[in-house]
Design a protein around this motif. Structure first.
Motif, PDB file in Angstrom:
ATOM      1  N   THR A 181       0.832  -1.204   0.000  1.00 48.55           N
ATOM      2  CA  THR A 181       0.000   0.000   0.000  1.00 48.55           C
ATOM      3  C   THR A 181       0.868   1.255   0.000  1.00 48.55           C
ATOM      4  O   THR A 181       0.504   2.262  -0.599  1.00 48.55           O
ATOM      5  CB  THR A 181      -0.939   0.007   1.219  1.00 48.55           C
ATOM      6  OG1 THR A 181      -0.176   0.085   2.432  1.00 48.55           O
ATOM      7  CG2 THR A 181      -1.775  -1.264   1.270  1.00 48.55           C
ATOM      8  N   MET A 182       2.023   1.194   0.669  1.00 45.17           N
ATOM      9  CA  MET A 182       2.964   2.317   0.648  1.00 45.17           C
ATOM     10  C   MET A 182       3.474   2.552  -0.771  1.00 45.17           C
ATOM     11  O   MET A 182       3.541   3.689  -1.238  1.00 45.17           O
ATOM     12  CB  MET A 182       4.139   2.036   1.587  1.00 45.17           C
ATOM     13  CG  MET A 182       5.188   3.136   1.621  1.00 45.17           C
ATOM     14  SD  MET A 182       6.591   2.733   2.708  1.00 45.17           S
ATOM     15  CE  MET A 182       7.376   1.418   1.736  1.00 45.17           C
ATOM     16  N   SER A 183       3.817   1.469  -1.471  1.00 48.45           N
ATOM     17  CA  SER A 183       4.298   1.594  -2.850  1.00 48.45           C
ATOM     18  C   SER A 183       3.209   2.148  -3.764  1.00 48.45           C
ATOM     19  O   SER A 183       3.474   2.982  -4.637  1.00 48.45           O
ATOM     20  CB  SER A 183       4.763   0.230  -3.369  1.00 48.45           C
ATOM     21  OG  SER A 183       5.824  -0.268  -2.587  1.00 48.45           O
ATOM     22  N   VAL A 194      -7.147   2.889  -0.631  1.00 46.57           N
ATOM     23  CA  VAL A 194      -8.062   1.828  -1.053  1.00 46.57           C
ATOM     24  C   VAL A 194      -7.354   0.469  -1.028  1.00 46.57           C
ATOM     25  O   VAL A 194      -7.940  -0.553  -0.644  1.00 46.57           O
ATOM     26  CB  VAL A 194      -8.616   2.120  -2.462  1.00 46.57           C
ATOM     27  CG1 VAL A 194      -9.443   0.948  -2.966  1.00 46.57           C
ATOM     28  CG2 VAL A 194      -9.478   3.388  -2.448  1.00 46.57           C
ATOM     29  N   ALA A 195      -6.081   0.460  -1.388  1.00 46.76           N
ATOM     30  CA  ALA A 195      -5.317  -0.794  -1.443  1.00 46.76           C
ATOM     31  C   ALA A 195      -5.123  -1.429  -0.071  1.00 46.76           C
ATOM     32  O   ALA A 195      -4.805  -2.620   0.017  1.00 46.76           O
ATOM     33  CB  ALA A 195      -3.953  -0.550  -2.087  1.00 46.76           C
ATOM     34  N   THR A 196      -5.344  -0.670   1.015  1.00 43.40           N
ATOM     35  CA  THR A 196      -5.188  -1.243   2.359  1.00 43.40           C
ATOM     36  C   THR A 196      -6.242  -2.299   2.661  1.00 43.40           C
ATOM     37  O   THR A 196      -6.163  -2.963   3.704  1.00 43.40           O
ATOM     38  CB  THR A 196      -5.269  -0.142   3.448  1.00 43.40           C
ATOM     39  OG1 THR A 196      -6.561   0.504   3.388  1.00 43.40           O
ATOM     40  CG2 THR A 196      -4.181   0.896   3.255  1.00 43.40           C
ATOM     41  N   ILE A 207      -3.430   1.808  10.589  1.00 50.73           N
ATOM     42  CA  ILE A 207      -2.073   2.371  10.582  1.00 50.73           C
ATOM     43  C   ILE A 207      -1.624   2.634   9.144  1.00 50.73           C
ATOM     44  O   ILE A 207      -1.060   3.688   8.830  1.00 50.73           O
ATOM     45  CB  ILE A 207      -1.088   1.411  11.288  1.00 50.73           C
ATOM     46  CG1 ILE A 207      -1.368   1.376  12.798  1.00 50.73           C
ATOM     47  CG2 ILE A 207       0.358   1.834  11.035  1.00 50.73           C
ATOM     48  CD1 ILE A 207      -0.522   0.376  13.558  1.00 50.73           C
ATOM     49  N   ALA A 208      -1.884   1.673   8.254  1.00 50.26           N
ATOM     50  CA  ALA A 208      -1.501   1.831   6.845  1.00 50.26           C
ATOM     51  C   ALA A 208      -2.237   3.001   6.198  1.00 50.26           C
ATOM     52  O   ALA A 208      -1.665   3.741   5.388  1.00 50.26           O
ATOM     53  CB  ALA A 208      -1.775   0.539   6.084  1.00 50.26           C
ATOM     54  N   ILE A 209      -3.509   3.190   6.544  1.00 50.98           N
ATOM     55  CA  ILE A 209      -4.306   4.288   5.985  1.00 50.98           C
ATOM     56  C   ILE A 209      -3.757   5.634   6.438  1.00 50.98           C
ATOM     57  O   ILE A 209      -3.546   6.552   5.631  1.00 50.98           O
ATOM     58  CB  ILE A 209      -5.789   4.141   6.394  1.00 50.98           C
ATOM     59  CG1 ILE A 209      -6.439   2.980   5.641  1.00 50.98           C
ATOM     60  CG2 ILE A 209      -6.557   5.436   6.126  1.00 50.98           C
ATOM     61  CD1 ILE A 209      -7.853   2.664   6.091  1.00 50.98           C
TER      62      ILE A 209
END
Length: 471
Positions: A181-183, A194-196, A207-209
């Protein structure tokens, strides 16, 4: 256990009587033969290189401790380079069409219709120019980045990225899939949010969001490259200017990755405490991507949806930019009043009022920041013969002309460095903020995700400005 074995034997005998002894024996032999073939493929004997599957041999390289990370960063760098370089030509074509051809036609049509100046300005100079600018700058990079990223996903490489990064993310209390998701955030933070959905743990997904904004999206790369070329490249000998500029931009991107890890650790130790979840990551076999299907789905499901959301938010931003540039309070416009009012505040952070106002009104789209900065600089510095009129976004014909205009507005090397830092560490764009709310259904976490980068940005730029002035 004894009862279970007895039951299995009874079932086997019943199967033998029901299907015939010969067929039964052949069935058992087939099962053992399949098991032997599976073991032959899976168990690798020392020195038996010829029977090692190609997937395994590739994985030994791309997931190794020595080569895994260099290959990962090289592929990401190639994708970003292709995106940035490849987008230049279509972006310039779109800009010529939308800004150089359609815009004059609309102005001529409005004049022939006798449209009032304020309505002409609001609709064409404000709303149309902002949306046209976003389309010209945003569409080509996304149309290149998302298909390339999806091709890597279809090929089977991206799960290897998650495998490589899992240990690092687990140490800061996050999930290994956050690497993916970072990439994705390097293309568009809204798409990264959205990819999270691939992260099952609600805590780690949150956390990722919240931290995805620390990935430089395609709307911020042009700002970084322009400012680094003008100011960073100027402090070194000419033959090193390109290298210094590229190094500065890469340094900002690496700083963003650092803040991703730091913020993930900070959240996991405070408001989002919890155990790091374990997950079984199945490395799928490598396979040729379905090229045309990938192109179609990435353009429809990612590029056009994100672009439409950006246009929806950019249109009112254009109206606001035009209104504050043409509405007066006494003898000055609202834009000039805001710039002068924020100048003193911006000084403490190595910035200025123009930059702060530009980032406030350009929240809907990062692509509007540089044109807004140039327009406000012309207005405040009283530069004549540049730009169309108040509230009309524009860009200079050359990098040297842009640098001359910014220096006329009082910019220094400190201003440039802190703008690059603040471009990384500031609030998400409106499209990303809206997407965060759609994914979390929480105003609380949307507010945290919006304000946390701003707070970090102000802290870092303040420290840099004070240290710069001391030394």
């Amino acid at each position: 256990m004894k009862k279970d074995i007895t039951k299995i034997l009874e079932l086997s005998n019943e199967l033998r009587w029901s299907i015939g002894e010969d067929f039964h024996d052949k069935l058992i032999e087939g099962i053992y033969a399949d098991a032997a073939q599976l073991a032959e493929r899976s168990v690798i004997r020392k020195g038996n290189r010829a029977h090692t599957p190609l997937d395994t041999r590739i994985d030994r390289i791309v997931t190794s401790r020595i080569w895994g990370f260099p290959i990962m960063f090289m592929l990401l760098a190639v994708v970003l380079w292709l995106t940035i370089v490849g987008a230049n030509y279509p972006s310039s074509l779109l800009a010529k069409l939308l800004l150089g051809t359609v815009y004059p036609l609309l102005k001529t049509g409005a004049s022939e219709l006798g449209m009032p100046w304020w309505l002409d300005g609001l609709l064409i100079d404000g709303i149309y120019m902002a949306t046209a600018w976003v389309i010209a700058v945003m569409l080509p990079p996304m149309a290149i980045f998302f298909p390339l990223f999806t091709l890597l996903e279809d090929f089977g490489y991206l799960p290897r990225v998650a495998f490589n990064m899992d240990k690092l993310f687990s140490k800061v209390g996050a999930h290994g899939k956050q690497a993916l998701t970072m990439s994705m955030g390097f293309g568009c933070n809204a798409a990264g949010v959205v990819a999270t959905r691939i992260i099952d743990s609600p805590r780690e997904r949150l956390i990722a969001i919240i931290t995805n904004n620390f990935s430089l999206c395609n709307g911020r790369w042009p700002t970084q490259i322009l400012i680094a070329t003008i100011f960073i490249g100027a402090v070194v000998p000419g033959y090193l200017s390109g290298l210094a500029s590229i190094g500065a931009v890469i340094g900002i991107a690496i700083l963003g990755i650092f803040f991703t890890f730091f913020s993930s650790w900070l959240l996991s130790q405070t408001v989002l405490r919890g155990e790091v979840s374990t997950f079984h990551l199945e490395l799928p076999p490598y396979r040729p991507p379905q090229f045309w299907k990938t192109i179609y789905t990435s353009l429809i499901d990612r590029t056009l949806i994100v672009l439409w959301r950006a246009i929806v938010f950019a249109a009112p931003a254009g109206a606001v930019i035009w209104l504050i540039s043409n509405t007066h309070i006494g003898d000055v416009t609202i834009a000039e009043w805001l710039v002068h009012g924020l100048d003193r505040f911006g000084f403490w952070f190595g910035l200025n009022g123009v930059i702060l106002v530009a980032y406030i009104v350009a929240i809907p789209a990062n692509e509007l920041v540089i044109p807004t900065i140039l327009m406000l600089t012309v207005m405040v510095a009283g530069v004549h013969g540049v730009g169309e009129s108040a509230g009309v976004l524009f860009e200079m014909n050359s990098i040297s002309d842009t640098g001359a205009l910014l220096r006329a507005g009082g910019w220094t090397l400190l201003t440039a460095i802190n703008l690059m830092i603040f471009s990384l560490l500031h609030n998400p764009c409106s499209t990303t903020i809206y997407t965060i709310y759609q994914e979390t259904k929480s105003w609380k976490w949307t507010t945290v995700a919006t304000l946390m980068p701003v707070v970090l940005g102000l802290i870092v730029t303040f420290l840099v400005a004070q240290l710069w002035r001391i030394f």
